[in-house]
Write a protein that holds these residues in place. Structure first.
Motif, PDB file in Angstrom:
ATOM      1  N   ALA A  29       0.726  -1.192  -0.043  1.00 47.55           N
ATOM      2  CA  ALA A  29      -0.035  -0.037  -0.155  1.00 47.55           C
ATOM      3  C   ALA A  29       0.878   1.136  -0.015  1.00 47.55           C
ATOM      4  O   ALA A  29       0.594   2.333  -0.681  1.00 47.55           O
ATOM      5  N   LEU A  30       2.001   1.216   0.746  1.00 51.42           N
ATOM      6  CA  LEU A  30       2.570   2.481   0.878  1.00 51.42           C
ATOM      7  C   LEU A  30       3.618   2.655  -0.453  1.00 51.42           C
ATOM      8  O   LEU A  30       3.635   3.828  -0.547  1.00 51.42           O
ATOM      9  N   PHE A  31       4.170   1.647  -0.934  1.00 52.51           N
ATOM     10  CA  PHE A  31       5.055   1.826  -1.994  1.00 52.51           C
ATOM     11  C   PHE A  31       4.449   1.247  -3.288  1.00 52.51           C
ATOM     12  O   PHE A  31       4.941   0.715  -4.126  1.00 52.51           O
ATOM     13  N   ALA A  32       3.214   1.281  -3.651  1.00 54.18           N
ATOM     14  CA  ALA A  32       2.461   0.761  -4.573  1.00 54.18           C
ATOM     15  C   ALA A  32       2.696   1.276  -6.109  1.00 54.18           C
ATOM     16  O   ALA A  32       3.079   0.563  -7.063  1.00 54.18           O
ATOM     17  N   PRO A  33       3.164   2.597  -6.211  1.00 53.62           N
ATOM     18  CA  PRO A  33       3.680   3.107  -7.315  1.00 53.62           C
ATOM     19  C   PRO A  33       5.138   2.677  -7.730  1.00 53.62           C
ATOM     20  O   PRO A  33       5.399   2.558  -8.948  1.00 53.62           O
ATOM     21  N   LEU A  34       5.838   2.320  -6.673  1.00 56.46           N
ATOM     22  CA  LEU A  34       7.074   1.914  -7.068  1.00 56.46           C
ATOM     23  C   LEU A  34       7.319   0.250  -7.343  1.00 56.46           C
ATOM     24  O   LEU A  34       7.866  -0.313  -8.170  1.00 56.46           O
ATOM     25  N   ILE A  67      -3.162  -7.322 -13.765  1.00 57.87           N
ATOM     26  CA  ILE A  67      -3.991  -7.389 -12.548  1.00 57.87           C
ATOM     27  C   ILE A  67      -3.062  -7.418 -11.515  1.00 57.87           C
ATOM     28  O   ILE A  67      -3.496  -6.955 -10.377  1.00 57.87           O
ATOM     29  N   LEU A  68      -1.680  -7.722 -11.649  1.00 56.62           N
ATOM     30  CA  LEU A  68      -0.953  -7.505 -10.302  1.00 56.62           C
ATOM     31  C   LEU A  68      -0.704  -6.076  -9.871  1.00 56.62           C
ATOM     32  O   LEU A  68      -1.071  -5.663  -8.782  1.00 56.62           O
ATOM     33  N   SER A  69      -0.724  -5.192 -10.865  1.00 56.92           N
ATOM     34  CA  SER A  69      -0.802  -3.822 -10.518  1.00 56.92           C
ATOM     35  C   SER A  69      -2.048  -3.316  -9.881  1.00 56.92           C
ATOM     36  O   SER A  69      -2.081  -2.614  -9.047  1.00 56.92           O
ATOM     37  N   ARG A  70      -3.097  -3.786 -10.597  1.00 59.52           N
ATOM     38  CA  ARG A  70      -4.299  -3.373 -10.040  1.00 59.52           C
ATOM     39  C   ARG A  70      -4.722  -4.173  -8.487  1.00 59.52           C
ATOM     40  O   ARG A  70      -5.317  -3.345  -7.451  1.00 59.52           O
ATOM     41  N   VAL A  71      -3.898  -5.181  -8.205  1.00 57.77           N
ATOM     42  CA  VAL A  71      -4.230  -5.723  -6.846  1.00 57.77           C
ATOM     43  C   VAL A  71      -3.348  -5.006  -6.018  1.00 57.77           C
ATOM     44  O   VAL A  71      -3.814  -4.725  -4.757  1.00 57.77           O
ATOM     45  N   ILE A  72      -2.003  -4.565  -6.447  1.00 54.84           N
ATOM     46  CA  ILE A  72      -1.336  -3.907  -5.432  1.00 54.84           C
ATOM     47  C   ILE A  72      -1.875  -2.418  -5.201  1.00 54.84           C
ATOM     48  O   ILE A  72      -1.887  -2.005  -3.766  1.00 54.84           O
ATOM     49  N   PHE A  73      -2.227  -1.833  -6.120  1.00 56.64           N
ATOM     50  CA  PHE A  73      -3.082  -0.413  -5.840  1.00 56.64           C
ATOM     51  C   PHE A  73      -4.381  -0.752  -5.223  1.00 56.64           C
ATOM     52  O   PHE A  73      -4.906   0.259  -4.461  1.00 56.64           O
ATOM     53  N   GLY A  74      -5.148  -1.891  -5.123  1.00 57.04           N
ATOM     54  CA  GLY A  74      -6.277  -2.225  -4.404  1.00 57.04           C
ATOM     55  C   GLY A  74      -5.764  -2.389  -2.929  1.00 57.04           C
ATOM     56  O   GLY A  74      -6.789  -2.061  -2.183  1.00 57.04           O
ATOM     57  N   ALA A  75      -4.853  -2.880  -2.969  1.00 57.08           N
ATOM     58  CA  ALA A  75      -4.188  -2.784  -1.387  1.00 57.08           C
ATOM     59  C   ALA A  75      -4.454  -1.379  -0.848  1.00 57.08           C
ATOM     60  O   ALA A  75      -4.811  -1.387   0.413  1.00 57.08           O
ATOM     61  N   ARG A  76      -3.806  -0.582  -1.540  1.00 53.95           N
ATOM     62  CA  ARG A  76      -3.594   0.888  -0.950  1.00 53.95           C
ATOM     63  C   ARG A  76      -4.834   1.307  -0.634  1.00 53.95           C
ATOM     64  O   ARG A  76      -5.328   1.885   0.423  1.00 53.95           O
ATOM     65  N   LEU A  77      -6.008   1.053  -1.710  1.00 59.42           N
ATOM     66  CA  LEU A  77      -7.491   1.696  -1.275  1.00 59.42           C
ATOM     67  C   LEU A  77      -8.057   0.911  -0.187  1.00 59.42           C
ATOM     68  O   LEU A  77      -8.950   1.650   0.572  1.00 59.42           O
TER      69      LEU A  77
END
Length: 282
Positions: A29-34, A67-77
């Motif tokens: 969640a903290l480092f989703a963009p990276l 999907i991996l990117s969306r799962v990672i950004f989904g964790a942040r949300l």
């Protein structure tokens, strides 16, 4: 990290699993963009419904989004909404439950009967659905909707704890010395009831994650193209058999996130309760 944990928690393998899972989700969640390999909103129709490959570890959805990117950004949300919901619900619960338990009498009757019981009579998820449907989807509306339905459990717990503590000797001593009601509650009562609230908050995080995913699945969460685990599951319904990876990975994310908070809640309950600690030899 294992060495720095209290010895009591080292004896609970599920607690360690929960801590590791929570640390993983927090880092995502903290480092989703990276950490995300692609932009979660980038559309690539030439690779739509691609199965997991070296280029896309979790595959792609019907619009070719990773999907991996969306799962990672989904964790942040999901974690952002869950933390906000628990913080709001806990704050409201401390205020209303503390007032009802501390003053008692007619104030307690009014709050307990006309506020707590009224909200308890309505299913929280249905109340949240009605609230979001009326105001429209959005992150703020989602947080408010889940907080309105979730504060009652904290308020009832706070009220019960305050009723048990308010007549203790140290509270009577502070009152005899002329301390104000606010000072007595903040300095003397609240620190002595914080342990069950910590446990309830950990378990409440699991409920908030699941509720956010449910509302997003119903189309009442954060509007697209924002990545959300629930909305990903909603979009994957029509591809359950021809592209099961669309369902598998966001469903695993929801399950593991809920499990980690449940494991932590159980471990904190055992760790903070002296009676349980003695019975299990912690």
């Amino acid at each position: 990290m294992y060495r720095f944990l209290p010895a009591q928690l080292r004896k609970q393998p599920l607690a360690l699993v929960g801590i590791l899972l929570l640390a993983t989700f927090a880092i995502l969640a903290l480092f989703a963009p990276l950490l995300a390999p692609d932009n979660p909103a980038t559309i690539d129709l030439t690779h739509r419904l691609s199965p997991p490959t070296a280029a896309h570890w979790f595959g792609t959805d019907e619009l070719g989004r990773d999907i991996l990117s969306r799962v990672i950004f989904g964790a942040r949300l999901s974690l952002s909404i869950s933390v906000s919901v628990v913080a709001c619900s806990l704050s409201l619960g401390i205020v209303f439950g503390g007032i009802a338990g501390y003053y008692g009498g007619a104030i307690d009757t009014a709050i307990n009967t006309f506020a707590m019981n009224a909200f308890m009579a309505m299913p929280g998820i249905l109340l949240a659905i009605a609230f979001v449907a009326f105001l429209g989807p959005g992150m703020l509306n989602l947080i408010l909707a889940l907080s309105i339905g979730g504060w009652v459990g904290y308020a009832r717990l706070v009220r019960a704890q305050v009723l048990a503590v308010r007549e203790r000797e140290f509270v009577e001593s502070a009152r005899a010395l002329g301390a104000s009601n606010l000072r007595i509650f903040v300095r003397h009562i609240l620190p002595n009831i914080i342990q069950p609230l910590i446990v309830q908050s950990a378990i409440g995080m699991a409920g908030a994650v699941l509720a956010e995913a449910t509302l997003s699945f119903l189309g009442l969460g954060v509007p697209p193209p924002t990545a959300s685990w629930g909305s990903m599951l909603d979009e994957a319904r029509s591809h359950l058999f021809d592209a099961p990876h669309l369902v598998l990975f966001p469903a695993l994310a929801v399950m593991l996130c809920v499990l980690c908070f449940n494991f932590l809640g159980d471990a904190l309950r055992d760790y903070l309760d002296p009676r349980t600690r003695l019975s299990v030899g912690l």
